[in-house]
Design a protein around this motif. Sequence first.
Motif, short mmCIF file in Angstrom:
data_model
loop_
_atom_site.label_atom_id
_atom_site.label_comp_id
_atom_site.label_asym_id
_atom_site.label_seq_id
_atom_site.Cartn_x
_atom_site.Cartn_y
_atom_site.Cartn_z
N PHE A 160 0.88 -1.09 0.05
CA PHE A 160 0.15 -0.17 0.05
C PHE A 160 0.91 1.15 0.11
CE2 PHE A 160 -1.89 3.37 2.57
CZ PHE A 160 -3.13 3.56 1.99
N GLY A 161 1.88 1.43 0.78
CA GLY A 161 2.59 2.39 0.67
C GLY A 161 3.48 2.63 -0.50
N PHE A 162 4.07 1.58 -1.04
CA PHE A 162 4.66 1.69 -2.51
C PHE A 162 3.65 2.14 -3.50
CE2 PHE A 162 5.60 0.02 -6.60
CZ PHE A 162 6.95 0.49 -6.71
N ALA A 163 2.32 1.73 -3.33
CA ALA A 163 1.31 2.44 -4.57
C ALA A 163 1.05 3.67 -4.23
CB ALA A 163 0.10 1.23 -4.27
N ALA A 164 1.01 4.18 -2.75
CA ALA A 164 0.49 5.64 -2.70
C ALA A 164 1.64 6.41 -2.95
CB ALA A 164 0.32 5.43 -1.09
N ALA A 165 3.00 5.95 -2.58
CA ALA A 165 4.17 6.71 -3.00
C ALA A 165 4.25 6.99 -4.59
CB ALA A 165 5.14 6.26 -2.60
N MET A 166 4.00 6.03 -5.39
CA MET A 166 3.92 5.95 -6.61
C MET A 166 2.67 6.86 -7.43
SD MET A 166 3.95 2.75 -9.57
CE MET A 166 3.75 3.06 -11.20
N SER A 167 1.76 6.74 -6.59
CA SER A 167 0.71 7.48 -7.18
C SER A 167 0.81 9.13 -6.96
CB SER A 167 -0.78 7.20 -6.38
OG SER A 167 -1.22 5.83 -6.73
N GLY A 168 1.32 9.33 -5.76
CA GLY A 168 1.90 10.60 -5.52
C GLY A 168 2.79 11.23 -6.11
N GLY A 169 3.84 10.43 -6.82
CA GLY A 169 4.86 10.79 -7.42
C GLY A 169 4.71 11.00 -8.94
N ASN A 170 3.77 10.17 -9.38
CA ASN A 170 3.61 10.12 -11.10
C ASN A 170 2.29 9.49 -11.27
OD1 ASN A 170 3.50 9.77 -13.90
ND2 ASN A 170 5.75 9.77 -13.99
N VAL A 171 1.16 10.18 -11.27
CA VAL A 171 -0.21 9.98 -11.47
C VAL A 171 -0.21 9.20 -12.66
CG1 VAL A 171 -2.63 10.59 -11.59
CG2 VAL A 171 -0.97 11.68 -10.08
N ARG A 172 0.30 9.51 -13.94
CA ARG A 172 0.25 8.93 -15.17
C ARG A 172 0.79 7.52 -15.15
NH1 ARG A 172 1.62 12.28 -20.38
NH2 ARG A 172 0.07 13.34 -19.42
N GLY B 42 -2.15 0.33 -13.50
CA GLY B 42 -3.31 -0.09 -12.98
C GLY B 42 -3.59 0.05 -11.76
N LEU B 43 -3.32 1.02 -10.96
CA LEU B 43 -3.35 1.54 -9.66
C LEU B 43 -4.80 2.19 -9.42
CD1 LEU B 43 0.18 2.19 -8.25
CD2 LEU B 43 -1.25 0.13 -7.99
N PRO B 44 -5.46 2.06 -8.42
CA PRO B 44 -6.70 2.76 -8.10
C PRO B 44 -6.25 4.02 -7.37
CG PRO B 44 -6.41 0.95 -6.27
CD PRO B 44 -5.34 0.67 -7.35
N VAL B 45 -5.91 5.05 -8.24
CA VAL B 45 -5.26 6.43 -7.73
C VAL B 45 -6.10 7.05 -6.82
CG1 VAL B 45 -4.27 8.52 -8.51
CG2 VAL B 45 -3.74 6.24 -9.90
N ARG B 46 -7.68 7.10 -7.48
CA ARG B 46 -8.67 7.96 -6.38
C ARG B 46 -8.65 7.46 -5.11
NH1 ARG B 46 -13.38 9.10 -10.91
NH2 ARG B 46 -12.06 10.61 -12.14
N ARG B 47 -8.89 6.11 -4.90
CA ARG B 47 -9.18 5.11 -3.71
C ARG B 47 -7.75 5.46 -2.93
NH1 ARG B 47 -10.70 -0.89 -4.21
NH2 ARG B 47 -8.21 -1.08 -4.85
N LEU B 48 -6.62 5.27 -3.61
CA LEU B 48 -5.44 5.56 -2.70
C LEU B 48 -5.07 6.70 -2.11
CD1 LEU B 48 -2.98 3.61 -5.14
CD2 LEU B 48 -3.63 2.97 -2.68
N LEU B 49 -5.74 7.85 -2.84
CA LEU B 49 -5.54 9.17 -2.56
C LEU B 49 -6.80 9.47 -1.27
CD1 LEU B 49 -4.86 12.21 -2.89
CD2 LEU B 49 -6.45 12.61 -4.86
N VAL B 50 -7.95 8.99 -1.47
CA VAL B 50 -8.80 9.37 -0.41
C VAL B 50 -8.42 8.55 0.91
CG1 VAL B 50 -11.18 8.72 0.36
CG2 VAL B 50 -10.76 9.67 -2.01
N ILE B 51 -8.00 7.42 0.92
CA ILE B 51 -7.48 6.50 1.99
C ILE B 51 -6.14 7.11 2.62
CG2 ILE B 51 -6.63 4.37 2.83
CD1 ILE B 51 -8.17 3.07 0.58
N THR B 52 -5.36 7.59 1.86
CA THR B 52 -3.99 8.31 2.41
C THR B 52 -4.61 9.50 3.04
OG1 THR B 52 -2.77 7.69 0.71
CG2 THR B 52 -1.88 9.39 1.71
N CYS B 53 -5.34 10.55 2.35
CA CYS B 53 -6.14 11.48 3.32
C CYS B 53 -6.77 11.08 4.45
CB CYS B 53 -6.96 12.39 2.33
SG CYS B 53 -6.13 13.45 1.05
N MET B 54 -7.49 10.13 4.50
CA MET B 54 -8.14 9.68 5.76
C MET B 54 -6.99 9.26 6.65
SD MET B 54 -11.50 7.82 4.13
CE MET B 54 -12.09 7.33 5.81
N LEU B 55 -6.09 8.59 6.36
CA LEU B 55 -5.10 8.06 7.39
C LEU B 55 -4.34 9.48 8.02
CD1 LEU B 55 -3.64 5.21 5.59
CD2 LEU B 55 -5.08 5.12 7.49
N ALA B 56 -4.30 10.51 6.99
CA ALA B 56 -3.60 11.52 7.56
C ALA B 56 -4.53 12.35 8.62
CB ALA B 56 -3.18 12.64 6.54
#
Length: 243
Positions: free
Chosen positions: A99-111, A117-131
């Motif tokens: 999860f951390g690797f996927a979140a870092a990848m989504s934050g570093g390069n969305v494209r 094939g990562l669920p970028v939107r879901r990762l973004l919402v979950i990361t914000c909820m954890l913060a």
Amino acid sequence: VSGLLAGALWVGLAGALRAYRGVSETISSLLLNYVGIAILNHLVEGALRDPASLNKPSTAPIGAENALGNLPGVEVHWGLGYGVLACALCYVLMHRTTFGFAAAMSGGNVRAALLAGLPVRRLLVITCMLAGACAGLAGMVEVAAVHGRANASLVSGYGYTGILVAFIARHNPLAIMPVALLLGGIGASGGLVQRAAQLPDATVSVLQGILFLAILASEALYGRIRLTRAPRVPQAEPASAVA
């Protein structure tokens, strides 16, 4: 648990705005601060107000049985232990899990994350909820260990200091602990500086600003300024000159 849940839902709203409407989470979270402060003031001065709090509207005291005590052997409450535990868990989550690797990848390069094939939107919402859950935990500690009730004193600007802490720590949860202690010590020294050096209390804010500017300058100028000259490499003489 209530603090964790409330913080997660509140900051998760900023993450949802970013994921589904393209609104910057930095701007939306800062603007949501004013909404949250207005709701707090409305509740403290209205439905949740303690009738005994005349000059300073507050909620009813939570009671000694619900307050956080001190760590064994030291005059520091359990909020420090919760903070250290939260930083350790965040480090494991972000640096030792998929999860951390996927979140870092989504934050570093969305494209690239979308192509993978990562669920970028879901990762973004979950990361914000954890913060937000971490922020809610900090708010719970502030009420249960410091004030003992909710009032306007809770609005102290810790979130803006947290931005500076995260920036200096390079978003490393383990580095956040010493940096937070450093900036917390600087903030707590305001009264001492005012008494001992006859300086205004705003000196602490100026010092934090200088520190922030120094970090920004180091980022911008890194590798562009050399303190020593590079050694000159002797050039080979032309073949005609040797002949």
